[in-house]
Write a protein that holds these residues in place. Structure first.
Motif, mmCIF file in Angstrom:
data_model
loop_
_atom_site.group_PDB
_atom_site.id
_atom_site.type_symbol
_atom_site.label_atom_id
_atom_site.label_comp_id
_atom_site.label_asym_id
_atom_site.label_seq_id
_atom_site.Cartn_x
_atom_site.Cartn_y
_atom_site.Cartn_z
ATOM 1 N N VAL A 83 1.003 -1.064 0.228
ATOM 2 C CA VAL A 83 -0.339 -0.066 -0.004
ATOM 3 C C VAL A 83 0.821 1.113 0.034
ATOM 4 C CG1 VAL A 83 -1.621 1.300 1.283
ATOM 5 C CG2 VAL A 83 -1.960 -1.215 0.913
ATOM 6 N N VAL A 84 2.171 1.263 0.894
ATOM 7 C CA VAL A 84 2.870 2.322 0.882
ATOM 8 C C VAL A 84 3.303 2.603 -0.381
ATOM 9 C CG1 VAL A 84 5.079 3.041 1.956
ATOM 10 C CG2 VAL A 84 3.263 2.161 3.313
ATOM 11 N N MET A 85 4.081 1.516 -1.130
ATOM 12 C CA MET A 85 4.706 1.856 -2.363
ATOM 13 C C MET A 85 3.599 2.155 -3.645
ATOM 14 S SD MET A 85 7.626 1.076 -1.723
ATOM 15 C CE MET A 85 8.396 1.310 -3.224
ATOM 16 N N LEU A 86 2.426 1.619 -3.415
ATOM 17 C CA LEU A 86 1.393 1.955 -4.619
ATOM 18 C C LEU A 86 1.120 3.693 -4.144
ATOM 19 C CD1 LEU A 86 -1.011 -0.929 -4.706
ATOM 20 C CD2 LEU A 86 0.597 -0.055 -6.545
ATOM 21 N N LEU A 98 0.527 10.214 3.738
ATOM 22 C CA LEU A 98 1.803 10.609 4.445
ATOM 23 C C LEU A 98 1.399 9.791 5.984
ATOM 24 C CD1 LEU A 98 2.447 14.220 3.835
ATOM 25 C CD2 LEU A 98 3.756 12.456 3.307
ATOM 26 N N TYR A 99 0.245 9.906 6.301
ATOM 27 C CA TYR A 99 0.040 9.153 7.670
ATOM 28 C C TYR A 99 0.338 7.823 7.406
ATOM 29 C CZ TYR A 99 -2.529 8.156 11.836
ATOM 30 O OH TYR A 99 -3.153 7.433 13.338
ATOM 31 N N ILE A 100 -0.031 7.061 6.286
ATOM 32 C CA ILE A 100 0.110 5.662 6.222
ATOM 33 C C ILE A 100 1.497 5.539 6.255
ATOM 34 C CG2 ILE A 100 -0.233 3.859 4.667
ATOM 35 C CD1 ILE A 100 -2.879 4.847 3.614
ATOM 36 N N ILE A 101 2.270 6.217 5.500
ATOM 37 C CA ILE A 101 3.719 6.039 5.551
ATOM 38 C C ILE A 101 4.329 6.211 6.895
ATOM 39 C CG2 ILE A 101 6.098 6.899 4.483
ATOM 40 C CD1 ILE A 101 4.253 7.689 1.930
ATOM 41 N N GLY A 102 3.918 7.369 7.630
ATOM 42 C CA GLY A 102 4.227 7.393 8.952
ATOM 43 C C GLY A 102 4.055 6.329 9.774
#
Length: 393
Positions: free
Chosen positions: A178-181, A212-216
């Motif tokens: 999900v982060v990469m997509l 950004l929240y998901i990446i964090g």
């Protein structure tokens, strides 16, 4: 006889629970990441730099392609990841925190406090600049986008329980995908095609805040990246800034000899830019690894809680329109060294003046027990709505 055995067992069990509780609190205190709070301060300082360069008129009035033009744009690009850092931090700490609606209400009251107070100040100081539109914007700061970041954050905040549930329950492989997509769809492709494909408004939207929240959250959940050395992380940040600045330099000097094609000359210079995003990620990881001394902890404890209000005070629409607008363009008359020293002095002064102002507001809120009252109201009417989300999942 059975009762005699049961009572000591219960007492022993009680002592064990209390002991474990104390150990848990001690562990939490030990694990508290002061470096992340320090990044809040540094990021807001960078935000002030961005606003002073932009609203202050330095970027607009610097002679195109001159040495000063290149220097001020280097500073601009170096600070550009600051806003991303704030949203990344939200995810980094948010997945471990308790979700409360009262947290948003408390933040909204802070926004409303300055939105109205500064408007009142201008009404007395310069009545002609405050009309019906300004009062409406002051009283409804979120819906009128008085502060774009808070409006975008509100869109994110309502989805945080869902995002936390997903981040907590997804496997590392699922979350990484999900982060990469998210990075490819919302950062890489828009930059390559120079089109706002998924309406992120170049980062000025709740959609980008969610990404950004998901990446964090991924960074906060998995600690494998901590193996990276601080030197390596600092190098990544420097390379990202250098690549972004060089890209702008090459395009302007070799493809467009005159200004005007903003779509080309701002290549990689946006919140959603891959290089700006990676620079922000590198800073979050770097600061999370810092060993903060007791002396700096006192500084952080004092200034981190009021850092967001620095933005609310100095970037109120009336302040930026009638106080900041083009006020710093005169610095361009100095040589580069004096210009930079004067600029730094102004940014530092503004940052600390706004911080000290908010300490007064913080004192008032504490005296009125605003936070405690909001938490009590939430418990009374919503009970523990989100406390059992993990168990029910």
């Amino acid at each position: 006889m059975t009762g005699g055995i049961l009572v000591p067992n219960l007492m022993e069990k009680s002592r064990m629970i209390k002991s474990n509780s104390r150990e848990s609190v001690a562990t939490k205190q030990k694990e508290y990441n002061w470096g992340i709070d320090f990044l809040r301060i540094v990021s807001m300082f960078m935000v002030v730099c961005l606003h002073m360069l932009g609203r202050g008129g330095i970027l607009d009035y610097a002679p195109f392609l001159s040495g000063k033009y290149e220097v001020v744009w280097l500073i601009e690009i170096a600070a550009y990841c600051a806003v991303n850092c704030y949203a990344l931090i939200s995810g980094y700490v948010g997945i471990h925190g308790k979700y409360r609606y009262s947290n948003w209400v408390l933040l909204w009251l802070r926004v409303l406090f300055y939105s109205v107070l500064i408007t009142v100040f201008f009404k007395f100081a310069t009545p002609s600049v405050v009309g019906r539109y300004e009062w409406t914007s002051a009283i409804f700061p979120t819906s009128r986008e008085q502060y774009w970041y808070f409006t975008a954050y509100t869109g994110l905040f309502l989805l945080i329980p869902v995002l936390n549930f997903f981040i907590s329950h997804a496997s590392r492989k699922q979350l990484k995908l999900v982060v990469m997509l998210g990075i490819v769809l919302y950062s890489v492709l828009p930059e390559l095609f120079r089109r706002d494909i998924f309406v992120t408004k170049e980062g000025y939207s709740p959609i980008w805040m969610i990404v950004l929240y998901i990446i964090g959250g991924y960074l906060g959940k998995y600690q494998g990246w901590k193996k990276k050395s601080k030197r390596h992380l600092g190098f990544i940040y420097i390379v990202c800034i250098a690549v972004t600045w060089l890209g702008k330099f090459v395009i302007e000097h070799h493809r467009f000899g005159v200004s005007g094609d903003t779509n080309q000359t701002t290549f990689l210079v946006s919140y959603t830019s891959p290089t700006i995003l990676l620079a922000g990620i590198a800073l979050v990881i770097l600061f999370s690894k810092l060993n903060i001394t007791e002396k700096w902890k006192k500084f952080i404890k004092l200034f981190a809680p009021v850092s967001f209000s620095v933005y609310l005070i100095h970037f109120h629409p009336l302040v930026k329109a009638y106080i900041l607008q083009d006020r710093l363009k005169g610095l361009l008359n100095y040589n580069v060294v004096l210009m930079l020293l004067a600029f730094l002095a102004i940014v530092v002064s503004l940052y600390f003046i706004c911080s000290f102002i908010d300490m007064i507001r913080e004192y008032i809120f504490k005296k009125l027990k605003v936070k405690d009252r909001l938490i009590k109201l939430e418990h009374k009417y919503l009970e523990n709505t989100w406390d059992n989300i993990e168990r029910k999942g």
